[in-house]
Scaffold this active site. Structure first.
Site: not given
Length: 629
Positions: A293-294, A372, A318, A346, A477, A414, A410
């Site tokens: 769903g992301g 994330k 979710s 989960s 930032t 970072k 995936i």
């Protein structure tokens, strides 16, 4: 008493109110005669009209008929304005003429001046009576129900029209105007004093103001948004009043901000159309997508539909996100025999994962589920590490034990020499997959490393859009922050193509060109919707870009590769990283220490694991903070 009066007035029917107005018009005639007598200083007129037993009743009947014919009783008191006043004048003239005719027929010979005085007096007391009745009724209504006391911000044409309209509204009571124009301040418009913006707090306190109406539709939307935010901070409700052009349909009432297409800010051509379609790698396959769903997971689902899989199993924690993507995919099916299975759960649930693998005979796994958001994971490292690292290990082991053909993780840029807990969790997840790739023959484990995905839930694009829509400031930032960017379609297609190249333990990255300055991105987004940047060189601009300082664990510049070398792939825009991992014993030690820190909720021990086992992890300090470079 006030409540009883309000209820009585409210209970009167419209027909009864009209009858009352007609009776009042008739009963004003004797009063007008007496007024004319006093004005003239003579009893001639009153003597002739009142002295004849038939003259006065006949004149009153005529007056009532004239009032009905002209429609005066039909006019609501709150609508009694210039047109209605003109009708009252006509009524008074006709009534005066009627009195003169009656006088002439009776042969009294009253001087003409008497009838003129009668006409004037009747007109004046008719208008005054209606005005007085309106104020009386408004007073009753206002005391009988809750009333909003408002300030009107803007004393221009829209503000004046608004004040005139509110004069007859029993629920809203305008107190004063507020205007930025110094020349207008301290004047009186529509019976309301005009104040400057500095007087607002005192007016709110003194007059119990609960609402401010922004009557300045021509002002830029950022200016209106900034004003609204300041006024709301004072504890009042703020509403914007549309312009006359908007009300008549010549200008849209909707927000003028146009949706931003993320790909327009890449600084390069989008690559998703240039990437191959991954052939028949996924045709007829039974595929599991975690985090379905992301942003990335849902796009993977959409693109996989076009590659004719046999089954798509959607794993999502979710409920709302799972319901949304499930309904969307079913609507996209066009006579395709693709089975869609939504699974709520989960990736840390080993029992669930084993059952899903066995029940649906999964052949390909796309692992997109992860926490994330850097600041959230930085503040919640226990949960972040548990989900991103141990969850990945649980899922990967279930895939290996279930005989899955391909497993694609995936990851994120970072993860390269990470300086935040989210990046560290993704690097440890990569190490887990690399380890399994070296020890598993039947399952091909591979990883795809992304830059920032424009338009995803963690991207700056939606954040900047929201800030611009609210009038700013756009928060940044650091002035020099740069990031690699790709679009959601590019990201999803890269995953599918890289999965078809994979041979085991690979790390694929997309050649995304040069990194993009986030400061310049913010300027471009502000300009794209027709606004200007407010800075020292342009103090009257619309939107400010405000530097807030680097967040814990945030880098100024991101990287895509850990090692120095990189390998080519069958496609020139997809690169394969040449990176070393941990040995099986080292990884087992790292995961054992990690699991113990998570079970005891020991953040210090958790960061010590990162500092020891993750390249670049020495930036994590013992006091629970991570430094930045």
């Amino acid at each position: 008493m006030r409540i009883m009066m309000y209820r009585w007035v409210s209970s009167l029917s419209r027909r009864y109110k009209r009858a009352m107005l007609l009776v009042i018009d008739v009963l004003l005639i004797p009063g007008a005669l007496l007024g004319a007598m006093l004005l003239q200083g003579s009893f001639d007129l009153v003597g002739t009209i009142l002295g004849h037993w038939l003259a006065l009743p006949l004149l009153m009947v005529i007056g009532g008929l004239l009032s009905s014919v002209l429609g005066l009783p039909l006019i609501q008191l709150k609508s009694y304005e210039s047109h209605a006043i003109a009708l009252t004048g006509v009524h008074a003239v006709l009534l005066g003429l009627s009195a003169a005719v009656l006088d002439d027929m009776a042969g009294f010979g009253t001087p003409l001046a008497g009838f003129i005085n009668f006409t004037l007096v009747y007109f004046l007391i008719s208008v005054a009576t209606r005005m007085g009745m309106l104020q009386l009724l408004l007073g009753i209504y206002r005391r009988g129900q809750d009333q909003s006391r408002v300030l009107i911000y803007g004393a221009g044409a829209t503000g004046r029209q608004l004040a005139a309209a509110l004069r007859t509204d029993e629920t809203i009571f305008p107190i004063a105007f507020i205007d930025d124009n110094i020349n207008t301040q301290s004047t009186i418009i529509q019976g309301l004093t005009v104040y400057g913006p500095l007087a607002i707090p005192a007016l709110i306190m003194t007059h119990a103001i609960d609402r401010v109406l922004l009557a300045m539709p021509s002002a830029p939307r950022p200016r209106q948004a900034q004003l609204a935010r300041k006024l709301e901070d004072m504890g009042v409700e703020v509403q914007a009043v549309p312009s006359f052009a908007q009300l008549t349909g010549r200008e849209a009432l909707v927000d003028q901000l146009q949706p931003v297409v993320p790909g327009r800010f890449l600084g390069r051509e989008a690559l998703d159309a240039a990437l191959p379609d991954s052939g028949t790698t996924y045709a007829g396959r039974r595929i599991l997508i975690t985090g379905a769903g992301g942003s990335i997971g849902s796009e993977l689902c959409r693109q996989l539909l076009g590659r004719s899989p046999a089954k798509l199993v959607l794993l999502e924690i979710s409920e709302l996100a799972l319901y949304t993507i499930d309904m969307e995919l079913r609507a996209l099916l066009h006579q395709q025999a693709i089975e869609i299975i939504p699974v709520l759960g989960s990736i840390t649930d080993a029992t669930l994962l084993a059952r899903v693998m066995a029940q649906h005979k999964i052949q390909v796994v796309f692992h997109a589920a992860a926490y994330k958001h850097v600041p959230l994971v930085e503040k919640n490292p226990i949960v972040g590490m548990s989900n991103n690292v141990l969850g990945t290990q649980t899922l990967a082991q279930a895939a290996a034990q279930g005989g899955v053909e391909r497993f694609i993780l995936i990851s994120s840029d970072k993860a390269v020499r990470p300086q935040n807990m989210m990046g560290a969790s993704k690097r440890l997840a990569e190490l887990v997959v690399q380890d399994l790739a070296s020890r598993t023959k039947d399952t091909v484990f591979t990883m795809v490393r992304f830059g920032n995905v424009m338009g995803s839930s963690g991207s700056v694009i939606p954040l900047f859009q929201d800030q611009i829509q609210k009038g700013g400031p756009v928060t940044l930032t650091h002035r020099d922050v740069t990031r690699f960017f790709m679009t959601i379609p590019e990201a999803a297609k890269l995953v599918l193509v890289a999965g078809s190249f994979a041979s085991g333990g690979d790390v694929f990255v997309l050649d995304m060109g040069d990194p993009i300055s986030i400061y310049e991105l913010a300027r471009q987004m502000i300009s794209a919707v027709g606004y200007s940047v407010r800075d020292e060189s342009n103090p009257n601009g619309d939107i400010e870009i405000r530097i807030t300082g680097l967040r814990p664990g945030e880098k100024i510049h991101e990287e895509l590769l850990i090692g120095e070398g990189q390998l080519t792939t069958p496609h020139p825009k997809i690169l394969q990283a040449n990176e070393a991992g941990l040995s099986e014993i080292e990884l087992a030690s790292a995961l054992r220490a990690l699991r113990r820190a998570i079970e005891t909720a020991d953040e210090t021990a958790l960061r010590a694991v990162v500092a020891r086992w993750v390249e670049g992890g020495t930036h994590f300090t013992a006091d629970g903070r991570s430094t930045t470079t």
